[in-house]
Design a protein around this motif. Structure first.
Motif, short mmCIF file in Angstrom:
data_model
loop_
_atom_site.label_atom_id
_atom_site.label_comp_id
_atom_site.label_asym_id
_atom_site.label_seq_id
_atom_site.Cartn_x
_atom_site.Cartn_y
_atom_site.Cartn_z
N MET A 324 0.84 -1.21 0.00
CA MET A 324 0.00 0.00 0.00
C MET A 324 0.87 1.25 0.00
O MET A 324 0.79 2.12 0.87
CB MET A 324 -0.95 -0.01 1.18
N GLU A 325 1.71 1.34 -1.02
CA GLU A 325 2.65 2.44 -1.14
C GLU A 325 2.49 3.17 -2.47
O GLU A 325 2.00 2.59 -3.45
CB GLU A 325 4.10 1.93 -1.03
N ILE A 326 2.89 4.42 -2.48
CA ILE A 326 3.16 5.13 -3.72
C ILE A 326 4.67 5.26 -3.80
O ILE A 326 5.31 5.78 -2.88
CB ILE A 326 2.49 6.51 -3.77
N GLY A 343 -2.89 -0.07 7.82
CA GLY A 343 -4.22 -0.41 8.32
C GLY A 343 -5.27 -0.57 7.25
O GLY A 343 -6.47 -0.59 7.55
N GLN A 344 -4.84 -0.68 5.98
CA GLN A 344 -5.79 -0.79 4.87
C GLN A 344 -5.32 -1.87 3.88
O GLN A 344 -5.36 -1.67 2.66
CB GLN A 344 -5.96 0.55 4.18
N SER A 345 -4.89 -3.00 4.38
CA SER A 345 -4.28 -4.03 3.54
C SER A 345 -5.25 -4.67 2.56
O SER A 345 -4.83 -5.31 1.59
CB SER A 345 -3.66 -5.12 4.42
N ALA A 346 -6.56 -4.51 2.79
CA ALA A 346 -7.55 -5.08 1.87
C ALA A 346 -8.00 -4.07 0.83
O ALA A 346 -9.05 -4.24 0.20
CB ALA A 346 -8.76 -5.60 2.65
N SER A 347 -7.23 -3.02 0.63
CA SER A 347 -7.59 -1.98 -0.32
C SER A 347 -6.53 -1.88 -1.41
O SER A 347 -5.69 -2.77 -1.57
CB SER A 347 -7.72 -0.64 0.43
N GLU A 348 -6.57 -0.82 -2.17
CA GLU A 348 -5.56 -0.51 -3.18
C GLU A 348 -5.48 1.00 -3.31
O GLU A 348 -6.43 1.72 -3.02
CB GLU A 348 -5.91 -1.13 -4.54
N LEU A 349 -4.31 1.49 -3.73
CA LEU A 349 -4.11 2.91 -3.95
C LEU A 349 -4.27 3.20 -5.44
O LEU A 349 -3.79 2.44 -6.28
CB LEU A 349 -2.73 3.34 -3.47
N CYS A 350 -4.94 4.30 -5.76
CA CYS A 350 -5.26 4.59 -7.16
C CYS A 350 -5.59 6.07 -7.31
O CYS A 350 -5.72 6.80 -6.32
CB CYS A 350 -6.44 3.73 -7.62
#
Length: 387
Positions: A324-326, A343-350
């Motif tokens: 979960m990095e940029i 704390g958001q491992s079930a997400s994605e960054l976009c």
């Protein structure tokens, strides 16, 4: 509903290309050349109250949350925020964001900012579509919102609102991102399939995407070499899928973000964690970064998603899951972490995008802390970005 016209304000500027970045000076990197140079911004500090870790001098704030009213407006922000872009708007700017929601529940929304960064309004610019994932801005200040479905369309819509227009000539396939090239007067398109193509759309008239020729990159199986553009016989993709129509098409493993600057175009593939560079002047393609190779102290670049460039020539890549990095890739080939969301491992960054001044970056965590599309969070990062 398909509309036949597109509203554009007469004072609109060429938003997306104002910060398309200089021609990246680094040659294509081999995996052996991939380095973990110190970040140009320094090490990350501890996570803030929202779980965002940033270098010194940078701060983050939440500007919108899915299913919640945007502060200062009566507008409810959409689920599953995804691809985005910024557009100049007088002395302020507009950030648009896709909604990756299926079954006709997708679309795109906009946040309008005043000159000081305060939100002045929020509203819908596209609705009734499906899985609007990536996209791209045009030099004439419209947003191309791409449907990530097997027979998905590209929709052209205005950041200021008004009718949206479907662009069937740009092909029906599992669309991801779009990047306009005003020099060659084409739009590049990625395809999110394990054996997807890399396309370009050549409109009959630049500035009008209603008709033109869809082409796909054709090359050998190697990770570098020369290429040609071959016409797709049936952009409608029925009964034969678009990616199956040109025998010499080079397949890429899950095309995602796309960024064009100068004489090159970069795009990411999440299946193998790679960044590709297409040399538009020399007619060659190669790896810019082989993310499948572990970087000491960082691990591999996992499931790469969007990619944008800054005026300094730096490239910023978001991760779909993973750490979960940029990450930032500098023109000298360094790969480092710019920010990390915990704390958001079930997400994605976009949806990463810079405002016109280049001192604010917007991005979303698609599913936030809940791991659900209803938990999406859209952020603004402010600080001394390299120019």
């Amino acid at each position: 509903m398909e509309h036949r016209s597109l509203s554009r304000p007469p004072a609109a500027g060429a938003g997306a290309l104002a910060f398309s970045g200089s021609l990246w000076r680094g040659a294509a990197l081999t995996s052996a050349a991939l380095t973990d140079l110190a970040s140009p911004y320094g090490p990350l500090g501890p996570p803030d109250a929202g779980g965002v870790a940033l270098p010194e001098g940078f701060t983050a704030r939440v500007v919108a949350r899915s299913r919640r009213t945007v502060t200062g407006t009566a507008f409810t922000w959409h689920d599953a925020p995804d691809g985005g872009a910024c557009f100049p708007d007088g002395t302020g700017w507009i950030y648009v964001s896709n909604a990756e929601v299926g079954a006709g529940g997708g679309g795109a929304s906009a946040l309008r900012f005043g000159p000081g960064g305060n939100i002045t309004s929020a509203y819908t610019i596209l609705s009734g579509t499906s899985r609007n994932c990536g996209g791209g801005a045009t030099p004439w200040s419209t947003w191309l919102s791409c449907e990530e479905t097997a027979a998905g369309h590209v929709w052209e819509t205005s950041p200021w609102g008004g009718p949206a227009v479907r662009r069937p000539a740009m092909g029906r396939f599992n669309h991801e991102a779009a990047a306009a090239d005003p020099v060659r007067e084409v739009v590049y398109l990625t395809e999110d399939e394990p054996d997807g193509g890399f396309y370009r759309f050549v409109p009959d008239a630049w500035g009008d995407l209603s008709s033109g020729t869809l082409q796909v990159l054709a090359a050998g199986a190697a990770t570098s070499g020369t290429f040609t553009w071959e016409a797709v016989p049936d952009p409608g993709g029925s009964p034969r899928a678009v990616r199956e129509q040109v025998p010499g098409m080079k397949a890429f493993d899950g095309g995602e973000g796309c960024h064009c600057a100068g004489g090159a175009v970069w795009f990411t593939t999440k299946g193998d964690g790679r960044v590709w560079r297409v040399d538009l002047l020399g007619g060659t393609y190669a790896l810019a970064c082989d993310g499948g190779v572990a970087v000491p102290g960082r691990g591999p670049l996992a499931r790469l998603d969007g990619i944008i460039g800054s005026s300094s020539g730096d490239l910023y890549v978001t991760e779909d899951g993973g750490a979960m990095e940029i990450r930032v890739i500098t023109p000298d080939g360094g790969v480092s972490v710019f920010l990390r969301v915990s704390g958001q491992s079930a997400s994605e960054l976009c949806g990463a995008a810079f405002n016109p001044a280049g001192d604010r970056m917007y991005f979303s965590s698609q599913r936030g802390t809940s791991g659900s599309p209803s938990g999406g969070i859209t952020y603004e990062v402010r600080g001394p970005f390299r120019t």
